[in-house]
Write an enzyme that holds these catalytic residues in place. Structure first.
Site, mmCIF file in Angstrom:
data_model
loop_
_atom_site.group_PDB
_atom_site.id
_atom_site.type_symbol
_atom_site.label_atom_id
_atom_site.label_comp_id
_atom_site.label_asym_id
_atom_site.label_seq_id
_atom_site.Cartn_x
_atom_site.Cartn_y
_atom_site.Cartn_z
ATOM 1 N N ARG A 28 -7.329 21.209 5.879
ATOM 2 C CA ARG A 28 -7.902 22.369 5.140
ATOM 3 C C ARG A 28 -6.900 23.316 4.504
ATOM 4 O O ARG A 28 -7.308 24.294 3.883
ATOM 5 C CB ARG A 28 -8.826 23.195 6.055
ATOM 6 C CG ARG A 28 -9.943 22.417 6.694
ATOM 7 C CD ARG A 28 -10.906 21.865 5.677
ATOM 8 N NE ARG A 28 -12.087 21.276 6.316
ATOM 9 C CZ ARG A 28 -12.669 20.167 5.898
ATOM 10 N NH1 ARG A 28 -12.221 19.528 4.828
ATOM 11 N NH2 ARG A 28 -13.727 19.696 6.518
ATOM 12 N N HIS A 36 -14.080 5.319 7.508
ATOM 13 C CA HIS A 36 -15.295 5.535 8.309
ATOM 14 C C HIS A 36 -16.445 4.550 8.032
ATOM 15 O O HIS A 36 -17.524 4.927 7.555
ATOM 16 C CB HIS A 36 -15.805 6.976 8.202
ATOM 17 C CG HIS A 36 -15.739 7.624 6.843
ATOM 18 N ND1 HIS A 36 -16.262 7.048 5.720
ATOM 19 C CD2 HIS A 36 -15.227 8.816 6.461
ATOM 20 C CE1 HIS A 36 -16.066 7.870 4.689
ATOM 21 N NE2 HIS A 36 -15.436 8.944 5.122
ATOM 22 N N ASP A 77 -11.574 11.366 11.237
ATOM 23 C CA ASP A 77 -12.298 12.176 10.241
ATOM 24 C C ASP A 77 -12.546 13.588 10.783
ATOM 25 O O ASP A 77 -13.616 14.177 10.558
ATOM 26 C CB ASP A 77 -13.615 11.506 9.813
ATOM 27 C CG ASP A 77 -14.142 12.086 8.492
ATOM 28 O OD1 ASP A 77 -13.478 12.969 7.907
ATOM 29 O OD2 ASP A 77 -15.222 11.653 8.052
ATOM 30 N N HIS A 107 -14.978 23.031 10.057
ATOM 31 C CA HIS A 107 -15.676 23.912 9.116
ATOM 32 C C HIS A 107 -15.878 25.274 9.755
ATOM 33 O O HIS A 107 -16.222 25.370 10.940
ATOM 34 C CB HIS A 107 -17.049 23.336 8.740
ATOM 35 C CG HIS A 107 -16.952 22.183 7.787
ATOM 36 N ND1 HIS A 107 -16.531 22.323 6.484
ATOM 37 C CD2 HIS A 107 -17.197 20.869 7.957
ATOM 38 C CE1 HIS A 107 -16.526 21.143 5.884
ATOM 39 N NE2 HIS A 107 -16.927 20.234 6.768
#
Ligand code: DOR
Ligand code: ZN
Length: 449
Positions: A76, A247, A324, A328
């Site tokens: 991020r 994935h 993965d 958030h």
């Protein structure tokens, strides 16, 4: 496990560590001497003799594996430092037993230039807990049309070898073909988020099936993934260049991979811990239903897909486990299910999940775990200083796992900046206790050093 610092002497120093009594790959008990960043000596219990000055780490009952390598991490930074930073994500990685992570390109700005890649690389060096290798975008701005600076990113200080528009599919076959041709020159690989955008539709947010109908949520059919995997293995054949399926989430994808590998096409694949453990019915059952913690892309699938993924990982059809890890911020997750962000945390819990679904039922040995979580991912990413056996002269990147732990995940105990942890409250029977990066402990007794 306990650690004892002993007085320094001339023969040792702060960088000399004796890992005592570890079960190497779960196969044989040994003492490991870590010095100058490498495994300096390996011997049977007590055999190494005079190691005065070494910091002794008692690893009795622990399994020693090479440091884990994650092919798929979202850190991020730059852009969403409220959700994660390279430093906080590096801390989560170290706690999870990782010594290298590949940082996905879907940041703001996107990692689509040499400068952007070097910036992420430098932040990783500054954090100093794991090797952070930026993944380069395949297309400029993840726009799907114009190739990003693939060659310049590769030739940069960041030496990018893995490219991905992850979060989005490289849907245009002409663009995918050109990208494969381009990276072939330097042995690069395209990691594809396989998902046909037209088959899935823009509002899809969970697996398409009987349950999505009942919940009234727009779904992705498994075939939206499978058609792209099928197309890409043919492009891998045509170009002779490497495709990596990010994935993998359906039994149909496993079938295509099994066929492509039998033909010898240059294709590899990963599965996430969450697709190995969690099923789509959590959308109805967990926390009263519609909990966005379980909203992820690709979506959680039904039991039959989960079982096919486990079998494929066990038989080598799927090469590796990749997290993965998708942190958030709370305000991006706390929405109605359809509006919440996609993704879940994964770095700190991956090893415990893999142990519970693969090792405990006898589908993988610890040596297999070393393969699927360390050596194969390092090979796919072209990292020759990671994923090596714990032998004399190898870089001293290792993890100590307690194979008979009893832990309960507490999302508030995470070192990630985010809290979207789908395992909160779950119990696991194995846990990472220590991690060493080039001989220096980053985690001891389950906590950051
Ligand atoms: O769930 C997901 N989250 N899937 C992706 O492909 C992207 C990721 C993200 O960046 O949050
Ligand atoms: Zn993805």
């Amino acid at each position: 496990m306990s650690t004892h610092s002993q007085p320094r002497t001339d023969t040792g120093g702060p960088d000399v560590v004796l890992v005592r009594g570890a079960s190497v790959l779960g196969e044989r008990t040994a003492d490991l001497l870590l010095r100058d960043g490498v495994v300096a000596a390996v011997g049977g219990p007590g055999e190494l003799g005079d190691t005065d000055g070494a910091r002794v780490v008692d690893a009795d009952g622990m399994v020693a594996l090479p440091g884990l390598v994650d092919l798929h991490t979202h850190l991020r930074q730059p852009g969403r430092e409220d959700a994660e930073t390279v430093a906080s994500g590096s801390r989560a990685a170290a706690v999870g037993g990782y010594t290298a992570v590949l940082a996905m390109a879907n940041t703001t700005p996107v990692t689509d230039t040499a400068e952007a890649a070097e910036h992420v690389h430098d932040l990783g060096v500054a954090a100093g807990l794991v090797d952070v290798h930026p993944v380069g975008a395949v297309t400029r701005g993840l726009g799907g049309e114009e190739l990003a600076e693939l060659g310049l990113m590769h030739r940069s200080r960041a030496a990018v070898k893995v490219f991905s528009d992850d979060g989005r599919c490289v849907a245009n076959p002409r663009v995918m073909r050109r990208a494969l041709e381009y990276v072939k020159a330097f042995g690069g690989v395209i990691s594809q988020h396989s998902q046909d955008p037209d088959l899935a539709g823009p509002t899809a947010c969970c697996h398409e099936g009987e349950l999505s109908g009942r919940l009234g949520l727009p779904g992705w059919p498994g075939v939206a993934e499978e058609v792209v995997v099928a197309r890409d293995v043919m492009l891998a054949r045509h170009t002779g260049s490497r495709v990596h399926v990010a994935h993998a989430s359906t039994a149909g994808t496993v079938e295509v991979l099994r066929w492509a590998k039998a033909q010898g096409y240059p294709v590899t694949a990963e599965v996430t811990p969450h697709h190995l453990l969690l099923t789509t019915d959590l959308l109805a059952t967990a926390n009263g239903g519609y909990d966005p913690t379980y909203k992820v892309n690709p979506p959680l699938r039904p039991e039959e897909d989960v079982l096919a993924l486990r079998e494929a990982l066990a038989d080598g059809t799927i090469d590796v486990v990749a997290t993965d890890h998708a942190p958030h911020a709370r305000h991006d997750k706390q929405h109605a299910f359809v509006d919440a962000a996609f993704g879940m945390l994964g770095l700190e819990t991956a090893l415990s999940v893999v142990a519970s679904v693969m090792v405990e039922p006898g589908l993988l040995t610890w040596a297999d775990v070393a393969r699927v979580m360390s050596s194969r991912p390092a090979e796919i990413a072209g990292l020759d200083r990671q994923g090596r056996g714990l032998e004399v002269g190898a870089p001293a990147n290792l993890v100590l796992v307690d194979p008979s732990a009893d832990i309960t995940v507490d999302r508030d105990a995470s070192v990630s900046l985010s809290r979207n942890n789908p395992y909160d409250g779950r119990r696991f029977g194995a846990a990472v206790r220590a991690t060493f990066l080039r001989g220096t402990p980053t985690v001891l007794d389950g906590a950051l050093v």
